[in-house]
Design a protein around this motif. Sequence first.
Motif, PDB file in Angstrom:
ATOM      1  N   THR A  54       0.842  -1.188   0.000  1.00  0.00           N
ATOM      2  CA  THR A  54       0.000   0.000   0.000  1.00  0.00           C
ATOM      3  C   THR A  54       0.882   1.244   0.000  1.00  0.00           C
ATOM      4  O   THR A  54       1.830   1.322   0.774  1.00  0.00           O
ATOM      5  CB  THR A  54      -0.905   0.031   1.258  1.00  0.00           C
ATOM      6  OG1 THR A  54      -1.634  -1.187   1.333  1.00  0.00           O
ATOM      7  CG2 THR A  54      -1.857   1.194   1.220  1.00  0.00           C
ATOM      8  N   VAL A  55       0.546   2.191  -0.873  1.00  0.00           N
ATOM      9  CA  VAL A  55       1.227   3.480  -0.916  1.00  0.00           C
ATOM     10  C   VAL A  55       0.175   4.531  -0.589  1.00  0.00           C
ATOM     11  O   VAL A  55      -0.898   4.546  -1.184  1.00  0.00           O
ATOM     12  CB  VAL A  55       1.836   3.767  -2.304  1.00  0.00           C
ATOM     13  CG1 VAL A  55       2.502   5.135  -2.319  1.00  0.00           C
ATOM     14  CG2 VAL A  55       2.801   2.680  -2.698  1.00  0.00           C
ATOM     15  N   SER A  56       0.493   5.401   0.364  1.00  0.00           N
ATOM     16  CA  SER A  56      -0.436   6.466   0.747  1.00  0.00           C
ATOM     17  C   SER A  56       0.229   7.812   0.544  1.00  0.00           C
ATOM     18  O   SER A  56       1.400   7.989   0.864  1.00  0.00           O
ATOM     19  CB  SER A  56      -0.834   6.336   2.223  1.00  0.00           C
ATOM     20  OG  SER A  56      -1.496   5.121   2.445  1.00  0.00           O
ATOM     21  N   ASP A  57      -0.538   8.739  -0.017  1.00  0.00           N
ATOM     22  CA  ASP A  57      -0.061  10.109  -0.116  1.00  0.00           C
ATOM     23  C   ASP A  57      -1.264  11.048  -0.067  1.00  0.00           C
ATOM     24  O   ASP A  57      -2.400  10.600  -0.022  1.00  0.00           O
ATOM     25  CB  ASP A  57       0.789  10.335  -1.371  1.00  0.00           C
ATOM     26  CG  ASP A  57      -0.005  10.201  -2.663  1.00  0.00           C
ATOM     27  OD1 ASP A  57      -1.212   9.920  -2.630  1.00  0.00           O
ATOM     28  OD2 ASP A  57       0.605  10.381  -3.739  1.00  0.00           O
ATOM     29  N   TYR A  58      -0.998  12.316  -0.048  1.00  0.00           N
ATOM     30  CA  TYR A  58      -2.052  13.314  -0.011  1.00  0.00           C
ATOM     31  C   TYR A  58      -2.169  13.972  -1.373  1.00  0.00           C
ATOM     32  O   TYR A  58      -1.184  14.141  -2.083  1.00  0.00           O
ATOM     33  CB  TYR A  58      -1.749  14.384   1.042  1.00  0.00           C
ATOM     34  CG  TYR A  58      -1.890  13.864   2.445  1.00  0.00           C
ATOM     35  CD1 TYR A  58      -3.097  13.943   3.113  1.00  0.00           C
ATOM     36  CD2 TYR A  58      -0.809  13.268   3.092  1.00  0.00           C
ATOM     37  CE1 TYR A  58      -3.237  13.453   4.402  1.00  0.00           C
ATOM     38  CE2 TYR A  58      -0.935  12.780   4.376  1.00  0.00           C
ATOM     39  CZ  TYR A  58      -2.145  12.871   5.026  1.00  0.00           C
ATOM     40  OH  TYR A  58      -2.261  12.376   6.298  1.00  0.00           O
ATOM     41  N   ARG A  59      -3.370  14.331  -1.740  1.00  0.00           N
ATOM     42  CA  ARG A  59      -3.639  15.016  -2.999  1.00  0.00           C
ATOM     43  C   ARG A  59      -4.275  16.365  -2.714  1.00  0.00           C
ATOM     44  O   ARG A  59      -5.031  16.517  -1.751  1.00  0.00           O
ATOM     45  CB  ARG A  59      -4.600  14.198  -3.869  1.00  0.00           C
ATOM     46  CG  ARG A  59      -4.038  12.863  -4.292  1.00  0.00           C
ATOM     47  CD  ARG A  59      -2.931  13.082  -5.268  1.00  0.00           C
ATOM     48  NE  ARG A  59      -2.127  11.880  -5.434  1.00  0.00           N
ATOM     49  CZ  ARG A  59      -1.300  11.713  -6.440  1.00  0.00           C
ATOM     50  NH1 ARG A  59      -1.179  12.638  -7.358  1.00  0.00           N
ATOM     51  NH2 ARG A  59      -0.578  10.635  -6.519  1.00  0.00           N
ATOM     52  N   VAL A  60      -3.978  17.317  -3.561  1.00  0.00           N
ATOM     53  CA  VAL A  60      -4.560  18.654  -3.475  1.00  0.00           C
ATOM     54  C   VAL A  60      -5.377  18.875  -4.737  1.00  0.00           C
ATOM     55  O   VAL A  60      -4.890  18.629  -5.840  1.00  0.00           O
ATOM     56  CB  VAL A  60      -3.459  19.737  -3.371  1.00  0.00           C
ATOM     57  CG1 VAL A  60      -4.062  21.122  -3.391  1.00  0.00           C
ATOM     58  CG2 VAL A  60      -2.622  19.529  -2.124  1.00  0.00           C
ATOM     59  N   VAL A  61      -6.609  19.291  -4.572  1.00  0.00           N
ATOM     60  CA  VAL A  61      -7.465  19.598  -5.712  1.00  0.00           C
ATOM     61  C   VAL A  61      -7.688  21.100  -5.715  1.00  0.00           C
ATOM     62  O   VAL A  61      -8.166  21.674  -4.731  1.00  0.00           O
ATOM     63  CB  VAL A  61      -8.818  18.864  -5.607  1.00  0.00           C
ATOM     64  CG1 VAL A  61      -9.712  19.234  -6.779  1.00  0.00           C
ATOM     65  CG2 VAL A  61      -8.607  17.366  -5.553  1.00  0.00           C
ATOM     66  N   LEU A  62      -7.326  21.715  -6.815  1.00  0.00           N
ATOM     67  CA  LEU A  62      -7.487  23.155  -6.948  1.00  0.00           C
ATOM     68  C   LEU A  62      -8.709  23.417  -7.834  1.00  0.00           C
ATOM     69  O   LEU A  62      -8.953  22.698  -8.802  1.00  0.00           O
ATOM     70  CB  LEU A  62      -6.241  23.779  -7.551  1.00  0.00           C
ATOM     71  CG  LEU A  62      -4.964  23.560  -6.759  1.00  0.00           C
ATOM     72  CD1 LEU A  62      -3.756  24.082  -7.521  1.00  0.00           C
ATOM     73  CD2 LEU A  62      -5.057  24.209  -5.392  1.00  0.00           C
ATOM     74  N   PRO A  63      -9.489  24.478  -7.523  1.00  0.00           N
ATOM     75  CA  PRO A  63     -10.664  24.776  -8.326  1.00  0.00           C
ATOM     76  C   PRO A  63     -10.293  24.913  -9.806  1.00  0.00           C
ATOM     77  O   PRO A  63      -9.292  25.511 -10.162  1.00  0.00           O
ATOM     78  CB  PRO A  63     -11.141  26.121  -7.770  1.00  0.00           C
ATOM     79  CG  PRO A  63     -10.603  26.168  -6.383  1.00  0.00           C
ATOM     80  CD  PRO A  63      -9.296  25.426  -6.438  1.00  0.00           C
ATOM     81  N   GLY A  64     -11.087  24.269 -10.655  1.00  0.00           N
ATOM     82  CA  GLY A  64     -10.882  24.336 -12.088  1.00  0.00           C
ATOM     83  C   GLY A  64      -9.854  23.363 -12.629  1.00  0.00           C
ATOM     84  O   GLY A  64      -9.667  23.268 -13.832  1.00  0.00           O
ATOM     85  N   GLU A  65      -9.185  22.611 -11.781  1.00  0.00           N
ATOM     86  CA  GLU A  65      -8.167  21.672 -12.245  1.00  0.00           C
ATOM     87  C   GLU A  65      -8.619  20.218 -12.175  1.00  0.00           C
ATOM     88  O   GLU A  65      -7.875  19.329 -12.535  1.00  0.00           O
ATOM     89  CB  GLU A  65      -6.865  21.847 -11.434  1.00  0.00           C
ATOM     90  CG  GLU A  65      -6.194  23.164 -11.698  1.00  0.00           C
ATOM     91  CD  GLU A  65      -4.831  23.261 -11.036  1.00  0.00           C
ATOM     92  OE1 GLU A  65      -4.328  22.259 -10.504  1.00  0.00           O
ATOM     93  OE2 GLU A  65      -4.286  24.373 -11.039  1.00  0.00           O
ATOM     94  N   TRP A  66      -9.824  19.970 -11.706  1.00  0.00           N
ATOM     95  CA  TRP A  66     -10.309  18.595 -11.618  1.00  0.00           C
ATOM     96  C   TRP A  66     -10.890  18.213 -12.984  1.00  0.00           C
ATOM     97  O   TRP A  66     -11.664  18.957 -13.566  1.00  0.00           O
ATOM     98  CB  TRP A  66     -11.383  18.490 -10.542  1.00  0.00           C
ATOM     99  CG  TRP A  66     -11.708  17.072 -10.203  1.00  0.00           C
ATOM    100  CD1 TRP A  66     -12.811  16.385 -10.592  1.00  0.00           C
ATOM    101  CD2 TRP A  66     -10.919  16.162  -9.430  1.00  0.00           C
ATOM    102  NE1 TRP A  66     -12.772  15.101 -10.113  1.00  0.00           N
ATOM    103  CE2 TRP A  66     -11.614  14.933  -9.393  1.00  0.00           C
ATOM    104  CE3 TRP A  66      -9.704  16.248  -8.788  1.00  0.00           C
ATOM    105  CZ2 TRP A  66     -11.135  13.818  -8.737  1.00  0.00           C
ATOM    106  CZ3 TRP A  66      -9.236  15.129  -8.129  1.00  0.00           C
ATOM    107  CH2 TRP A  66      -9.954  13.946  -8.104  1.00  0.00           C
ATOM    108  N   PRO A  67     -10.498  17.060 -13.492  1.00  0.00           N
ATOM    109  CA  PRO A  67     -10.999  16.667 -14.844  1.00  0.00           C
ATOM    110  C   PRO A  67     -12.493  16.475 -14.880  1.00  0.00           C
ATOM    111  O   PRO A  67     -13.142  16.197 -13.963  1.00  0.00           O
ATOM    112  CB  PRO A  67     -10.274  15.362 -15.120  1.00  0.00           C
ATOM    113  CG  PRO A  67      -9.585  14.946 -13.878  1.00  0.00           C
ATOM    114  CD  PRO A  67      -9.652  16.061 -12.920  1.00  0.00           C
TER     115      PRO A  67
END
Length: 67
Positions: A54-67
């Motif tokens: 298992t690999v865990s990391d954090y993601r950041v979602v910026l407005p307008g950048e989500w597909p």
Amino acid sequence: MADPMSVPTYQATCVSGEEAECGEQSEAAFSVAEREQWIEDHFLRTRHARYLHTVSDYRVVLPGEWP
């Protein structure tokens, strides 16, 4: 995108077992080498040969950048 302020962690869970999975887990490691060392140590102690990685990391979602 990956959070530049975070570091991924790596963990292994032993899923070997005849009737039930062993279930022993490594601590969260900050390198693949640490996780692999835990697997080697566990294998040498138990002869269990099947692991879930298992690999865990954090993601950041910026407005307008989500597909």
